[in-house]
Design an enzyme around this catalytic site. Structure first.
Site, PDB file in Angstrom:
ATOM      1  N   PRO A   1      32.538  46.965  29.411  1.00 17.40           N
ATOM      2  CA  PRO A   1      33.491  45.944  29.863  1.00 17.40           C
ATOM      3  C   PRO A   1      34.432  46.532  30.912  1.00 17.40           C
ATOM      4  O   PRO A   1      34.900  47.660  30.773  1.00 17.40           O
ATOM      5  CB  PRO A   1      34.245  45.571  28.589  1.00 17.40           C
ATOM      6  CG  PRO A   1      33.343  46.003  27.473  1.00 17.40           C
ATOM      7  CD  PRO A   1      32.650  47.236  27.984  1.00 17.40           C
ATOM      8  N   HIS A   2      34.724  45.733  31.934  1.00 18.97           N
ATOM      9  CA  HIS A   2      35.512  46.253  33.058  1.00 18.97           C
ATOM     10  C   HIS A   2      36.616  45.281  33.425  1.00 18.97           C
ATOM     11  O   HIS A   2      36.844  44.283  32.762  1.00 18.97           O
ATOM     12  CB  HIS A   2      34.584  46.543  34.245  1.00 18.97           C
ATOM     13  CG  HIS A   2      34.770  47.899  34.848  1.00 18.97           C
ATOM     14  ND1 HIS A   2      35.732  48.178  35.791  1.00 18.97           N
ATOM     15  CD2 HIS A   2      34.129  49.069  34.633  1.00 18.97           C
ATOM     16  CE1 HIS A   2      35.664  49.449  36.143  1.00 18.97           C
ATOM     17  NE2 HIS A   2      34.693  50.021  35.444  1.00 18.97           N
ATOM     18  N   ASP A   3      37.257  45.566  34.517  1.00 17.81           N
ATOM     19  CA  ASP A   3      38.464  44.970  35.066  1.00 17.81           C
ATOM     20  C   ASP A   3      39.008  43.731  34.359  1.00 17.81           C
ATOM     21  O   ASP A   3      38.416  42.653  34.399  1.00 17.81           O
ATOM     22  CB  ASP A   3      38.203  44.589  36.529  1.00 17.81           C
ATOM     23  CG  ASP A   3      37.847  45.776  37.383  1.00 17.81           C
ATOM     24  OD1 ASP A   3      38.505  45.975  38.407  1.00 17.81           O
ATOM     25  OD2 ASP A   3      36.891  46.504  37.044  1.00 17.81           O
TER      26      ASP A   3
ATOM     27  N   CYS B   1      30.952  43.476  31.935  1.00 13.84           N
ATOM     28  CA  CYS B   1      31.708  42.248  32.195  1.00 13.84           C
ATOM     29  C   CYS B   1      32.884  42.554  33.103  1.00 13.84           C
ATOM     30  O   CYS B   1      33.339  43.703  33.206  1.00 13.84           O
ATOM     31  CB  CYS B   1      32.141  41.558  30.907  1.00 13.84           C
ATOM     32  SG  CYS B   1      33.420  42.417  29.964  1.00 13.84           S
TER      33      CYS B   1
ATOM     34  N   SER C   1      39.443  42.382  31.513  1.00 13.20           N
ATOM     35  CA  SER C   1      38.802  41.603  30.448  1.00 13.20           C
ATOM     36  C   SER C   1      39.620  41.787  29.170  1.00 13.20           C
ATOM     37  O   SER C   1      40.064  42.892  28.869  1.00 13.20           O
ATOM     38  CB  SER C   1      37.358  42.063  30.238  1.00 13.20           C
ATOM     39  OG  SER C   1      36.577  41.805  31.387  1.00 13.20           O
TER      40      SER C   1
END
Length: 543
Positions: free
Chosen positions: A325-327, A302, A329
């Site tokens: 999960p990324h940047d 994500c 979030s």
């Protein structure tokens, strides 16, 4: 050397799961021979002259660091409150479906369509679909309301969507759920096969439900899933954009994703920064619950997504990451998942300002690198009650991510460190078990990343590390229970160090080894909280 097998304070530890009990039992048995040996008992270290009566801050300088007793009361924390998971169910997903008005499906060109611009714009990506479709690329568009995929049998050309046997569909074009539309893939669809040869994939710009079904990246020529071969070979994928909602429940997803932007596997992502400014969509929403994800480039990804739920899933034999999960979030729930067999990197990783999230009750094991990673300034997260074992690198790794709490994790038999903390401050480790890891049980260190390929403007860092370790057990770790290089500060309280692997007994490597006698005398014999920090900060305290 202090006999730390004696006088360990009694306290309540998290209930050991079967594997944890077995590993801990083995390492304790290994340490019994050492524990039975008579050892010289140290004399208590007297307080330094000049201390005010009644204070417990006697300085004990050793090299550039001091060992100080610290008040224990500020170290008390109640067990963390976890999010209630009872509402994230198949019934709750069903309740979100709005079946009226009815919608429609049609075949249209892919170009000049907002949800597809990522895949038809720069880097000549349109050529991929021209090659695979052998025409000006087209897609199936769901518009105007609710559509159940099973109801499309026979209503679209076989070159777009074909039911090849009862309940089994092959999509030979991308499927786009438009804004304001809903696509429901339920148990009437035994399997939706997305053709690899024809370049099929799923894009959600509205509402997408996959329930009690199976979606597979499919090789029509081989009549089997599009098993991973090389990173850049196209494989079908699923992307849900900003303003959209996706709910995946009790379903299986196989052979998704490849090494191309937003085509990683199952992704929930805000639009790219340029398009986001123009479209001004809210952040995407979604749940992935009680499902199985196999052989995907990324099992879950994500980007700029809030309040997502990833619960009760199995991520097995995925390629780069299991859950990623990324940047930017925030407030994610990652709970009750089993993640294993990731082939290239980590089981679970949150990276680049993934903040205020909950990672708990997961099992992450036998992954190529670490079991769980917090990376690139991901802060304010709770990592609790996870079982992390037999990973090929560390159990739990924190890179450049401060202000996180690790509570009650069982970190066992990993090939490198149990818990590793790099360039991260205010890390609190409470009631964790790190046992049978090949290197250090808990390892903190700093590293200068300036001369690396890291984008320092995007991912800044400080070469500082500070930890608070309260409760828990460090047992039978190959290179020692605890090591922290160049700490800004280190506090220890009620930490049991058991079953040394060396005949000489417990040994603290690095700067802690220089003051091991003082540390263990205060920590074990006197049952006091211990503060280890640089002489300079102690000098400031005296001033």
């Amino acid at each position: 050397m202090p006999d730390i097998s004696l006088s360990i304070p009694r306290r309540r530890l998290p209930r050991l799961r079967p594997l944890a009990a077995a590993v801990l039992g083995a390492v304790l048995l290994h340490g019994q021979a050492w524990a039975a040996q008579p050892v010289e008992k140290p004399q208590p270290v007297p307080a330094q002259a000049g201390n005010e009566p009644g204070l417990t801050q006697g300085l004990k300088e050793t090299g550039n660091y001091t060992v100080t007793t610290a008040p224990a009361e500020p170290l008390h924390l109640d067990p963390p409150k976890l999010p209630d998971l009872s509402g994230y169910t198949a019934a709750a997903v069903e309740a979100k479906i709005v079946r009226k008005p009815g919608g429609r499906a049609s075949v249209q060109r892919m170009v000049q369509q907002q949800p597809l611009k990522e895949f038809t714009g720069g880097s000549n990506r349109l050529a991929e679909w021209v090659k695979r479709q052998r025409q000006m690329p087209q897609a199936i568009f769901i518009e105007g309301g609710y559509v159940n995929l099973a109801q499309l049998a026979g209503k679209l050309p076989a070159s777009a969507l074909e039911q090849v046997e009862p309940g089994v569909f092959v999509a030979r074009l991308p499927i786009v759920v438009s804004q304001g539309a809903t696509l429901d893939i339920d148990k009437q669809v035994k399997e939706l096969r997305l053709s690899q040869e024809r370049g099929a994939f799923l894009v959600n710009d509205g509402m997408l439900f996959v329930r009690d079904s199976k979606v597979t990246g499919w090789s029509e020529s081989k009549k089997e899933p599009a098993w991973f071969k090389t990173p850049n070979e196209f494989r079908p994928f699923l992307i849900s954009w900003g303003g959209a909602e996706v709910y995946l429940s009790n379903s299986t997803f196989t052979s998704f994703g490849y090494n191309a932007s937003k085509a990683y596997g199952i992704s929930i992502s805000q639009y790219s920064p340029g398009m986001d400014k123009q479209m001004k969509r809210p952040r995407p929403k979604g749940w992935v619950i009680d499902s199985t994800i196999v052989d995907s480039w990324y099992g879950f990804y994500c980007y700029e997504a809030d309040d997502l739920v990833v619960k009760g899933n199995t991520y097995r034999d995925n390629i780069v990451y299991g859950i990623d999960p990324h940047d930017r979030s925030h407030r994610l729930i990652i709970a009750d998942n089993t993640v294993h067999g990731t082939r290239k990197k980590h089981g679970i990783i949150v990276s680049r300002e993934v903040n205020d999230s909950f990672i708990f009750n997961n099992r992450s094991y036998e992954n190529k690198l670490s079991g769980i990673v917090l990376d690139r300034n991901s802060e304010g997260n709770l990592v609790a009650y996870n079982e992390v074992y037999r990973n090929h690198s560390d159990g739990i790794t924190l890179y450049e991510s401060g202000d996180n709490l690790l509570w009650g994790n069982q970190v066992l038999a990993n090939r490198r460190h149990g818990i590793r903390v790099r360039n991260s401050v205010n890390i609190r480790l409470y009631e964790n078990l790190a046992a049978g890891n090949q290197l250090i049980g808990v390892y903190g260190h700093i590293k200068d990343l300036t001369n690396t390929d890291r984008n320092i403007a995007l991912d800044p860092f400080d070469t500082k590390v500070s930890l608070i370790v309260v409760g828990g057990k460090l047992a039978g770790n190959g290179s020692g229970p605890l090591s922290v290089d160049s700490p800004l500060s280190l506090e220890l309280y009620r930490v049991a160090m058991l079953a040394p692997t060396k005949s000489s007994g417990i040994s603290l490597p690095g700067v802690l080894g220089e003051k091991q006698d003082q540390i263990l005398d205060l920590l074990v014999r006197q049952d006091k909280a211990v503060l280890i920090d640089p002489v300079e900060s102690q000098a400031e305290l005296q001033d």
